[in-house]
Design an enzyme around this catalytic site. Sequence first.
Site, PDB file in Angstrom:
ATOM      1  N   LYS A 135       0.833  -1.212   0.000  1.00  0.00           N
ATOM      2  CA  LYS A 135       0.000   0.000   0.000  1.00  0.00           C
ATOM      3  C   LYS A 135       0.867   1.260   0.000  1.00  0.00           C
ATOM      4  O   LYS A 135       0.604   2.191  -0.744  1.00  0.00           O
ATOM      5  CB  LYS A 135      -0.916   0.052   1.238  1.00  0.00           C
ATOM      6  CG  LYS A 135      -1.854  -1.115   1.380  1.00  0.00           C
ATOM      7  CD  LYS A 135      -2.840  -0.895   2.525  1.00  0.00           C
ATOM      8  CE  LYS A 135      -2.171  -0.755   3.879  1.00  0.00           C
ATOM      9  NZ  LYS A 135      -1.508  -1.986   4.367  1.00  0.00           N
ATOM     10  N   ARG A 162      -9.502   1.188   8.626  1.00  0.00           N
ATOM     11  CA  ARG A 162      -9.083  -0.158   9.024  1.00  0.00           C
ATOM     12  C   ARG A 162     -10.187  -0.890   9.777  1.00  0.00           C
ATOM     13  O   ARG A 162      -9.996  -2.056  10.137  1.00  0.00           O
ATOM     14  CB  ARG A 162      -7.857  -0.063   9.926  1.00  0.00           C
ATOM     15  CG  ARG A 162      -6.529  -0.306   9.205  1.00  0.00           C
ATOM     16  CD  ARG A 162      -5.466  -0.106  10.234  1.00  0.00           C
ATOM     17  NE  ARG A 162      -4.227  -0.782  10.053  1.00  0.00           N
ATOM     18  CZ  ARG A 162      -3.126  -0.229   9.533  1.00  0.00           C
ATOM     19  NH1 ARG A 162      -3.177   0.975   9.024  1.00  0.00           N
ATOM     20  NH2 ARG A 162      -1.999  -0.899   9.513  1.00  0.00           N
ATOM     21  N   ARG A 196      11.973  -5.920   5.721  1.00  0.00           N
ATOM     22  CA  ARG A 196      11.707  -4.540   5.293  1.00  0.00           C
ATOM     23  C   ARG A 196      12.597  -3.544   6.024  1.00  0.00           C
ATOM     24  O   ARG A 196      12.844  -3.661   7.204  1.00  0.00           O
ATOM     25  CB  ARG A 196      10.241  -4.196   5.551  1.00  0.00           C
ATOM     26  CG  ARG A 196       9.916  -2.750   5.199  1.00  0.00           C
ATOM     27  CD  ARG A 196       8.452  -2.568   4.970  1.00  0.00           C
ATOM     28  NE  ARG A 196       7.713  -2.409   6.203  1.00  0.00           N
ATOM     29  CZ  ARG A 196       6.414  -2.058   6.227  1.00  0.00           C
ATOM     30  NH1 ARG A 196       5.748  -1.878   5.096  1.00  0.00           N
ATOM     31  NH2 ARG A 196       5.795  -1.928   7.366  1.00  0.00           N
ATOM     32  N   ARG A 239      11.440  -0.939  11.331  1.00  0.00           N
ATOM     33  CA  ARG A 239      10.366  -0.456  12.189  1.00  0.00           C
ATOM     34  C   ARG A 239      10.193  -1.379  13.399  1.00  0.00           C
ATOM     35  O   ARG A 239      10.297  -2.588  13.242  1.00  0.00           O
ATOM     36  CB  ARG A 239       9.045  -0.409  11.405  1.00  0.00           C
ATOM     37  CG  ARG A 239       8.828   0.890  10.664  1.00  0.00           C
ATOM     38  CD  ARG A 239       7.645   0.816   9.738  1.00  0.00           C
ATOM     39  NE  ARG A 239       6.411   0.282  10.322  1.00  0.00           N
ATOM     40  CZ  ARG A 239       5.237   0.296   9.709  1.00  0.00           C
ATOM     41  NH1 ARG A 239       5.131   0.829   8.503  1.00  0.00           N
ATOM     42  NH2 ARG A 239       4.169  -0.226  10.276  1.00  0.00           N
ATOM     43  N   ARG A 241      -0.333  -8.103  13.911  1.00  0.00           N
ATOM     44  CA  ARG A 241      -0.895  -7.151  12.946  1.00  0.00           C
ATOM     45  C   ARG A 241      -1.710  -7.893  11.893  1.00  0.00           C
ATOM     46  O   ARG A 241      -2.757  -7.424  11.449  1.00  0.00           O
ATOM     47  CB  ARG A 241       0.225  -6.329  12.286  1.00  0.00           C
ATOM     48  CG  ARG A 241       0.880  -5.344  13.253  1.00  0.00           C
ATOM     49  CD  ARG A 241       2.230  -4.874  12.763  1.00  0.00           C
ATOM     50  NE  ARG A 241       2.149  -4.050  11.562  1.00  0.00           N
ATOM     51  CZ  ARG A 241       3.170  -3.853  10.739  1.00  0.00           C
ATOM     52  NH1 ARG A 241       4.346  -4.412  10.976  1.00  0.00           N
ATOM     53  NH2 ARG A 241       3.017  -3.095   9.681  1.00  0.00           N
TER      54      ARG A 241
HETATM   55  P1  AMP Z   1       0.899   1.094   9.150  1.00  0.00           P
HETATM   56  O1  AMP Z   1       2.068   1.985   8.934  1.00  0.00           O
HETATM   57  O2  AMP Z   1      -0.272   1.447   8.274  1.00  0.00           O
HETATM   58  O3  AMP Z   1       1.248  -0.376   9.087  1.00  0.00           O
HETATM   59  O4  AMP Z   1       0.389   1.375  10.654  1.00  0.00           O
HETATM   60  C1  AMP Z   1       1.233   1.106  11.770  1.00  0.00           C
HETATM   61  C2  AMP Z   1       0.399   1.047  13.048  1.00  0.00           C
HETATM   62  O5  AMP Z   1      -0.242   2.310  13.267  1.00  0.00           O
HETATM   63  C3  AMP Z   1      -0.739   0.033  13.052  1.00  0.00           C
HETATM   64  O6  AMP Z   1      -0.307  -1.263  13.413  1.00  0.00           O
HETATM   65  C4  AMP Z   1      -1.680   0.641  14.085  1.00  0.00           C
HETATM   66  O7  AMP Z   1      -1.212   0.424  15.411  1.00  0.00           O
HETATM   67  C5  AMP Z   1      -1.552   2.124  13.794  1.00  0.00           C
HETATM   68  N1  AMP Z   1      -2.540   2.568  12.762  1.00  0.00           N
HETATM   69  C6  AMP Z   1      -2.275   3.069  11.529  1.00  0.00           C
HETATM   70  N2  AMP Z   1      -3.396   3.356  10.859  1.00  0.00           N
HETATM   71  C7  AMP Z   1      -4.416   3.030  11.687  1.00  0.00           C
HETATM   72  C8  AMP Z   1      -5.840   3.070  11.591  1.00  0.00           C
HETATM   73  N3  AMP Z   1      -6.452   3.509  10.479  1.00  0.00           N
HETATM   74  N4  AMP Z   1      -6.571   2.651  12.657  1.00  0.00           N
HETATM   75  C9  AMP Z   1      -5.980   2.215  13.782  1.00  0.00           C
HETATM   76  N5  AMP Z   1      -4.656   2.129  13.940  1.00  0.00           N
HETATM   77  C10 AMP Z   1      -3.868   2.533  12.907  1.00  0.00           C
END
Ligand code: AMP
Length: 219
Positions: free
Chosen positions: A13, A88, A127, A160, A171
């Site tokens: 994404k 999400r 990654r 990360r 996740r």
């Molecule tokens: P990502 O970079 O999109 O993988 O997001 C990393 C982390 O941020 C996720 O595992 C969640 O803890 C939090 N997060 C990001 N976007 C959301 C969302 N739309 N709703 C809830 N938590 C989020």
Amino acid sequence: MNLILLGPPGSGKGTQGRKLAERLGIPQISTGDILREAVREGTPLGMKAKAYMDQGKLVPDEIVIGIIRERLEAKDTKKGAIFDGFPRTVPQAEALDRIMEELGRKIDAVIDIEVSDEEVLRRLTGRRTCRDCGAMYHVVFNPPKKEGLCDVCGGELYQRDDDKEETIKNRLRVYREQTEPLETYYEQKGILRRVKGEASIEEVEKEILEFLGIEGRDA
Ligand code: AMP
């Protein structure tokens, strides 16, 4: 054009979102990036979000909905946006619909990038992300030209905190339970398009562009 990128962590994404945003001249809105920035800066938002993120759990809906509402009030989103990592949950999707309606906008398409759990694990354990510009690499599949340094800006690459195996598994579980139902939500609205995410970055990009009707321009 307002576009949502759906798909498990590591499905591409972020990578596809950056490319699309650049090509279409609209911002990529990544709630993950916004939250990580807040954590880095130690803001009240960051302090609240960190515990959830470290465990691979979702940050509560009202927090991320607030972030999106504020972000969509900025002028640069008027022509459209690429949503990466939001919504999400079903309540987030419903809130987004309401906010977009208030602003006189609508979601044009939802691209669902499909990737198996095994592939997600392979991708995320290798990654590396640039601390400065957020560009992403993989130590085996997409290594940077110089080890540890970003090709785009020369920034330092890091792993990360939530790209560790146990957290990745969490996740993924959260994705399958809480986010996957959004496929049905958008399918019912007739705007969902599924894309096979295990193809190369270029092939996935090409398929998305073809679907959006902007193929052919050196994709
Ligand atoms: P990502 O970079 O999109 O993988 O997001 C990393 C982390 O941020 C996720 O595992 C969640 O803890 C939090 N997060 C990001 N976007 C959301 C969302 N739309 N709703 C809830 N938590 C989020």
